[in-house]
Design an enzyme around this catalytic site. Sequence first.
Site: not given
Length: 364
Positions: A143, A168
Amino acid sequence: MSKILVTGAAGFIGFHLVQALLARGDEVVGIDNLNDYYDVSLKHARLEQCGIYQKDLVPAVLTASVTNPAYQFAQLDLNNRHVLQQLFVDEGFERVCNLAAQAGVRYSLSNPSAYIEANISGFLNVLECCRHFKIKHLVYASSSSVYGLNKKMPFSVRDAAVHPISLYAASKKCNELMAHTYSHLFGIPTTGLRFFTVYGPWGRPDMALFLFTKAILENKRVDVYNHGNMRRDFTYIDDIVSGILQVLDTPACPDQTWDPQHPDPSTSSAPFRVHNLGRGLPVRLSDFISEIERNTGIKAKVNLLPIQDGDVEETFADIDSMASLAGYVPAVSIAEGVGKFVTWYLEFYGRGLAIPAAEKAAAV
């Protein structure tokens, strides 16, 4: 033609990737735990597009598509290690694309354990299976959030990304480190793709385009954080899938020029690579909202708010390594991509639903 395992196959990117792999003639097995982080009915609707129906599903058992004999799907969690291993035994995969993960930056602030279980423990099980069953290439989702506090633009895979600001993001950086370890110790070719704000039809309901479109059509206020001063490298789903396919077909190799005295974090003496997968052109959120307004014919009611914990102000992908690897060139403009999404949204959720009467004609 290859036999490929796609994890997270009922998710946004996984669904589109499965369709693309089948269209080019690959044999595909998809797995997904179908968790309720967002509307499960949307996940089942995606599966139905691939010929997999909810009534036919038996947990942890493969179900064959009724429309494409080259596709099978199982509702399976990556932490069900023994069933996952047996799947590798039975199916003889050549390549794996791991898209399964607990998504969402903000959700990681309230439910951190979900990210450890799905993104770290689950990924470990995938790595172990790739190790023991001699997988030719593991491609996995990372990501843009791994860049965290980085302010140098554009974000480059050659720069260190070691200051994440959400769990995350930390879990995705951990995936990259875990993958490198397995590439180094066991020679498994691994490639991590740092996705940049993916959008398009069948997208996630917690993502900006979906939230903005829904609010505008329902005549509700659109929450825009950081007082509208956010810029995102929005990347249309077709460009993302094109990049994944190019990478799947190009297994990572050891970099013969890699210098341990001046280590490039995106390559290694092991068969390991990391790439940014974005459009390479950030867009201000206000301009993004303007495209939604243009496609719906409805003026947004904007609610400007402070930046939220875990959010970064700007993302901007340096995509040179993808261009060098396989000639990757994003092709879909923001205007075209937003238009396609709004058309899908109105078709899927029903044209006119929740649209104020006075504005229905404009939305049509």
